[in-house]
Design an enzyme around this catalytic site. Structure first.
Site, PDB file in Angstrom:
ATOM      1  N   SER A 112      17.810 106.926  73.229  1.00 17.70           N
ATOM      2  CA  SER A 112      17.957 105.718  74.037  1.00 17.70           C
ATOM      3  C   SER A 112      18.957 105.988  75.151  1.00 17.70           C
ATOM      4  O   SER A 112      19.803 106.881  75.053  1.00 17.70           O
ATOM      5  CB  SER A 112      18.465 104.562  73.172  1.00 17.70           C
ATOM      6  OG  SER A 112      18.866 103.453  73.961  1.00 17.70           O
ATOM      7  N   TYR A 125      25.024 100.664  67.437  1.00 19.09           N
ATOM      8  CA  TYR A 125      23.772 101.215  67.982  1.00 19.09           C
ATOM      9  C   TYR A 125      24.063 102.406  68.890  1.00 19.09           C
ATOM     10  O   TYR A 125      23.424 103.461  68.783  1.00 19.09           O
ATOM     11  CB  TYR A 125      23.034 100.121  68.751  1.00 19.09           C
ATOM     12  CG  TYR A 125      21.671 100.528  69.272  1.00 19.09           C
ATOM     13  CD1 TYR A 125      20.592 100.655  68.403  1.00 19.09           C
ATOM     14  CD2 TYR A 125      21.465 100.763  70.625  1.00 19.09           C
ATOM     15  CE1 TYR A 125      19.338 101.023  68.875  1.00 19.09           C
ATOM     16  CE2 TYR A 125      20.223 101.126  71.102  1.00 19.09           C
ATOM     17  CZ  TYR A 125      19.160 101.246  70.221  1.00 19.09           C
ATOM     18  OH  TYR A 125      17.925 101.609  70.701  1.00 19.09           O
TER      19      TYR A 125
END
Length: 259
Positions: A112, A125
């Site tokens: 990501s 995250y």
């Protein structure tokens, strides 16, 4: 594209539903990557099903989102974030590497942009995605003698259900959050929530990820990293700036830090 696909699912009901929407070349495999016994069973299932057919690639795509101020994130939620987004993927790689070594297959990790740029309230995250960057680099270098290519995808905002799930979890967590968290971080929580709502409107179709996966899987010389979406590129450029400047940009954008 003609491949036989073994799709990890957490329930066979979902797997059969997926198969009906795709083709008979898709084979659902029960796989919760936080459960070691399911990982081992999935590896054996694929090995037996393949026989002498080569395993072309392994795509690590499982992921969840845990957010909130790190000062107040429950440690069990942080562990769960790392278990799913990081440790589980390493365990899956360990299970399938013997097959990949036989065929010089490829490992494609879905990372990501959060792995190159750390944002407030996304600590768990971001930590998992930064770690996936490191793991992908290490695997790529360790597996070089066997010509096993390890490729990392770094998508920006993609239109998947993870964002709605994260929003729902956040809304459910706020009433249960300590009063001190709301008192200390309330303005930041509001600013990030508003920003997330705007960002979600610009989310790209999963098609851009699909195209990158196909290229990574089939190209003779795939890229080491694939970045998808304008936000991914912008955040990469910002990450090149000195840390202090990055901090000031974020503080100004979120109106946070001048206390």
């Amino acid at each position: 594209r003609g491949y036989e696909v073994f799709a990890g699912v957490r329930s066979m009901k979902d797997g059969e539903s997926l198969r009906r929407k795709t083709s008979q070349r898709l084979h659902p495999v029960l796989l919760d990557i936080s459960k070691e016994e399911q990982i081992k069973a999935a590896g054996e299932t694929v090995r037996q099903a393949l026989g002498d057919t080569p395993l072309v690639g392994l795509i690590n795509n499982a992921g969840i989102f845990v957010g909130g101020p790190l000062e107040f994130v429950p440690i069990e939620r942080l562990r769960h974030q790392l278990e799913i987004n990081l440790i589980g993927h390493i365990a899956v790689c360990q299970a399938f590497l013997p097959l990949l070594r036989q065929t010089q297959g490829r490992i494609i990790n879905i990372g990501s942009v959060a792995g190159i740029f750390a944002s407030p309230l996304m600590g768990p995250y971001c930590a998992s995605k930064f770690a996936m960057e490191a793991v992908s680099d290490v695997l790529r270098r360790e597996l070089r003698p066997w010509n096993i290519k390890v490729i990392l995808l770094e998508p920006g905002i993609i239109a998947t259900k993870i964002w709605q799930k994260a929003k729902t979890q956040a809304e459910e967590a706020i009433p249960e959050a300590p009063d001190e968290m709301t008192k200390l971080y309330g303005p930041l929580l509001d600013a990030v929530h508003d920003h997330a709502a705007d960002v979600e409107k610009t989310a790209q179709s999963p098609e851009v990820v699909f195209r990158a996966v196909i290229h990574a899987l089939t190209a003779q010389r795939p890229k080491i990293r694939y970045r998808m979406g304008p936000r991914a590129r912008v955040q990469k450029v910002i990450s090149w700036l000195p840390d202090g400047i990055q901090d000031r940009i974020l503080a100004a954008f979120l109106k946070w830090g001048n206390r």
